[in-house]
Design a protein around this motif. Structure first.
Motif, mmCIF file in Angstrom:
data_model
loop_
_atom_site.group_PDB
_atom_site.id
_atom_site.type_symbol
_atom_site.label_atom_id
_atom_site.label_comp_id
_atom_site.label_asym_id
_atom_site.label_seq_id
_atom_site.Cartn_x
_atom_site.Cartn_y
_atom_site.Cartn_z
ATOM 1 N N LEU A 6 4.311 39.071 54.808
ATOM 2 C CA LEU A 6 5.534 39.515 55.475
ATOM 3 C C LEU A 6 5.646 41.039 55.546
ATOM 4 C CD1 LEU A 6 8.036 36.928 53.963
ATOM 5 C CD2 LEU A 6 7.006 36.918 56.227
ATOM 6 N N GLU A 7 4.739 41.744 54.877
ATOM 7 C CA GLU A 7 4.660 43.207 54.890
ATOM 8 C C GLU A 7 5.911 43.878 54.355
ATOM 9 O OE1 GLU A 7 3.694 44.112 58.931
ATOM 10 O OE2 GLU A 7 1.666 43.300 58.748
ATOM 11 N N SER A 8 6.634 43.196 53.488
ATOM 12 C CA SER A 8 7.827 43.772 52.874
ATOM 13 C C SER A 8 8.185 42.963 51.632
ATOM 14 C CB SER A 8 8.993 43.752 53.859
ATOM 15 O OG SER A 8 10.204 44.041 53.198
ATOM 16 N N SER A 13 11.032 38.539 48.966
ATOM 17 C CA SER A 13 11.927 38.042 47.917
ATOM 18 C C SER A 13 13.099 37.255 48.505
ATOM 19 C CB SER A 13 12.434 39.195 47.055
ATOM 20 O OG SER A 13 13.236 40.066 47.816
ATOM 21 N N LYS A 14 13.427 37.521 49.762
ATOM 22 C CA LYS A 14 14.506 36.784 50.412
ATOM 23 C C LYS A 14 14.089 35.341 50.708
ATOM 24 C CE LYS A 14 16.511 38.717 54.069
ATOM 25 N NZ LYS A 14 16.927 39.030 55.452
ATOM 26 N N ILE A 170 7.740 32.118 59.857
ATOM 27 C CA ILE A 170 8.762 33.135 59.601
ATOM 28 C C ILE A 170 8.212 34.501 59.973
ATOM 29 C CG2 ILE A 170 10.005 34.369 57.766
ATOM 30 C CD1 ILE A 170 10.491 31.639 56.437
ATOM 31 N N LYS A 171 6.971 34.770 59.604
ATOM 32 C CA LYS A 171 6.343 36.046 59.958
ATOM 33 C C LYS A 171 6.304 36.230 61.469
ATOM 34 C CE LYS A 171 3.790 39.744 59.877
ATOM 35 N NZ LYS A 171 4.438 41.022 59.768
ATOM 36 N N LEU A 172 5.931 35.188 62.194
ATOM 37 C CA LEU A 172 5.913 35.277 63.654
ATOM 38 C C LEU A 172 7.315 35.498 64.226
ATOM 39 C CD1 LEU A 172 3.377 32.466 64.608
ATOM 40 C CD2 LEU A 172 3.057 34.936 64.816
ATOM 41 N N ALA A 173 8.311 34.875 63.611
ATOM 42 C CA ALA A 173 9.678 34.989 64.117
ATOM 43 C C ALA A 173 10.246 36.385 63.900
ATOM 44 C CB ALA A 173 10.577 33.954 63.467
#
Length: 182
Positions: A6-8, A13-14, A170-173
């Motif tokens: 997710l690069e963050s 953590s969310k 989620i990453k794509l979204a």
């Protein structure tokens, strides 16, 4: 792994509690299939045998509910990260005929994701249960043991696949489709 994907760390953590909950729910549900009495205690009637307890993921309603939760989370994550209009422009884009067609294909793939999620988990777990039942009927006592071990492995893999697909979607979204244009 989630932070890298997710690069963050904040975003990872969310979504970590949701992904771990999905993973452990599916894993425990698949392991509960091997408790004595699941699928074998039930009622005999004119229509046949109706088990009192069933493996959770062999019911399409449960896998569909998990898929709905995952897809809604993915859509909300995209809207929260990009905003409603920018996220919607992934699906409805009038900048060119090609972008419009690509957007429609993307919209169809979002609906297909819901079906794919639910049937993938349901099909794999249900097929394993049926295979164990058939093999147990024709070759009891010895042949089902290695297949049961394999089904434990498949249950773990299916839990990991569902959680990882949710992570990747989620990453794509949350990634802007038009980042190159800005």
């Amino acid at each position: 792994f989630m932070t890298e994907t997710l690069e963050s760390e904040k975003v990872a953590s969310k979504y970590l509690p949701l992904l771990l909950t999905i993973f452990f729910f599916i894993l425990v549900s698949n392991l509960l299939e091997f408790i004595p009495g699941v699928g074998s205690i039930g009622f005999h009637s004119a229509e046949g045998f109706t088990p009192l307890f069933r493996s959770v993921n062999t019911d399409l309603n449960v896998t569909l509910a998990l898929a709905i939760i995952a897809v809604i989370t993915i859509e909300i994550a995209g809207i929260a990260a990009l905003g409603f209009w920018r996220y919607g422009s992934k699906f409805i884009n009038f900048s060119s005929p090609l972008n419009f067609v690509v957007g429609l294909i993307e919209l169809v793939s979002e609906v297909g994701r819901l079906i794919s999620y639910s049937f993938r988990l349901f099909g794999n777990i249900f097929a394993g249960e049926v295979l164990l039942g058939v093999v147990g009927f024709f070759a009891p006592y010895i042949v089902p043991v290695p297949l049961m071990s394999f089904e434990l492995f498949v249950g773990f893999i299916q839990a990991a696949v569902f959680a990882l697909l949710t992570l990747f979607f989620i990453k794509l979204a949350i990634t802007d489709a038009h980042a190159d244009a800005h």
